[in-house]
Design an enzyme around this catalytic site. Structure first.
Site, mmCIF file in Angstrom:
data_model
loop_
_atom_site.group_PDB
_atom_site.id
_atom_site.type_symbol
_atom_site.label_atom_id
_atom_site.label_comp_id
_atom_site.label_asym_id
_atom_site.label_seq_id
_atom_site.Cartn_x
_atom_site.Cartn_y
_atom_site.Cartn_z
ATOM 1 N N SER A 36 -1.235 -43.657 -39.157
ATOM 2 C CA SER A 36 -1.834 -43.547 -37.508
ATOM 3 C C SER A 36 -1.187 -44.350 -37.258
ATOM 4 C CB SER A 36 -2.759 -44.463 -37.621
ATOM 5 O OG SER A 36 -3.300 -44.695 -36.189
ATOM 6 N N HIS B 272 -3.089 -57.915 -29.603
ATOM 7 C CA HIS B 272 -3.005 -57.214 -31.436
ATOM 8 C C HIS B 272 -1.882 -58.146 -31.273
ATOM 9 C CE1 HIS B 272 -3.976 -52.867 -30.546
ATOM 10 N NE2 HIS B 272 -2.747 -52.852 -29.633
ATOM 11 N N LYS C 14 -4.016 -50.329 -34.384
ATOM 12 C CA LYS C 14 -3.955 -48.636 -34.938
ATOM 13 C C LYS C 14 -4.737 -49.128 -35.736
ATOM 14 C CE LYS C 14 -2.622 -46.125 -33.342
ATOM 15 N NZ LYS C 14 -2.522 -45.387 -31.814
#
Ligand code: A3P
Length: 289
Positions: free
Chosen positions: A132, A102, A42
């Site tokens: 988010s 990530h 995010k």
């Protein structure tokens, strides 16, 4: 895909299906000309990916609309039933490849270091990240139920969300920037002056691009354009994985939305926690622009 609890990968909370695919990720063979896009979830991953794909295709919008962003920039550690894994997709992708991850820096497969791949990391202020992420937990069904925002804030601060502690993630990658060929960017800077940030990326890549191409890249990767672009907005994902009626993937795309969500007390608590966990780091985040 039903909601289920997270598993644990080397102490990091991680999706169970991704853990199943981990041996393939660990053995991944990077190529010297791979460019790794690394972020905590995010933090503007999709935005940065679209910018890079545009740069790689000299601003050719049609080429960047040929397929969904998750196919153009494969997600390294992705593994779900019945679809090709991130590694499967990458193995079929011709060089030069863009690779999204990530992963916290300590879990990065060894070959990225061995092949001395360039990395662009993008970080975003944690108050907007947690908001988010809260909406993303709701719409992307791979996540456990986030509970109330108050509950989710706790989970986030305790590092119990997927990919673990935001603090450790941004600090870990920051500390690696000396030894790796790494460009460290901030979502807030990209929001404030995208032209300057795109120029930084071009310089890092050693690429010169005519001004009109830069203008095309900036237009195509604006929030408004990406939100309506089916190749960028994730709407082609099966609805069993992402339910955009709960919250669109392209949600707001601004800095400072946390102010519409945090109470004064939650903000004070978050600030205290932030001070403790970022003490001694020269990393500095803007929570509004
Ligand atoms: P919000 O939920 O705050 O709107 P990621 O791609 O890492 O999952 O990050 C998603 C976040 O980036 C979402 O934030 C999304 O709206 C925002 N985003 C995506 N494209 C963007 C763009 N072109 N400009 C600004 N923000 C963008």
């Amino acid at each position: 895909v039903g909601r289920e609890d997270l598993g644990s990968l080397h102490g990091i909370p991680f999706y169970k299906s991704f853990i199943e695919g981990w041996p393939q990720v660990e053995a991944f063979q990077a190529r010297h000309d791979d460019l790794l896009i690394a972020t905590y979830p995010k933090s503007g991953t999709t935005w940065l990916s679209e910018i890079l794909d545009m740069i790689y295709h000299d601003g050719d919008v049609e080429k960047c609309r040929r397929d969904a962003i998750f196919n153009r920039v494969p997600f390294l550690e992705m593994k779900a039933p019945k679809i090709p894994s991130g590694v499967d997709l990458l193995e079929k992708t011709p060089s030069p490849r863009l690779v999204k991850t990530h992963l916290p820096v300590q879990l990065l497969p060894a070959s990225f270091q061995e092949k001395d791949c360039k990395v662009i990391y993008m970080a975003r202020n944690p108050k907007d990240v947690v908001i988010s992420y809260y909406y993303f937990y709701q719409m992307a069904k791979i996540h456990p139920d986030p509970g109330t925002l108050a509950e989710f804030l706790e989970t986030f601060m305790n590092g119990k969300v997927a990919y673990g502690s935001w603090y450790e993630h941004v600090r870990g990658w920051w500390e690696k920037r000396q030894e790796k060929r790494l460009l460290y960017l901030f979502y807030e800077d990209m929001k404030k002056d995208p032209r300057r940030e795109v120029q930084k990326i071009l310089q890092f890549l050693g690429k010169e691009v005519p001004e009109e191409t830069v203008a095309r890249i900036l237009h195509h990767t604006s929030f408004q354009e990406m939100k309506k672009n089916p190749a960028a907005n994730y709407e082609t994902m099966p609805s069993s994985l992402m339910d955009h009626s709960l919250s669109p993937f392209m949600r707001k795309g601004i800095s400072g939305d946390w102010k519409n969500h945090f109470t004064v007390a939650q903000n004070e608590c978050f600030d205290r926690h932030y001070q403790q966990h970022m003490a001694g780091s020269e990393l500095c985040f803007q929570t509004e622009v």
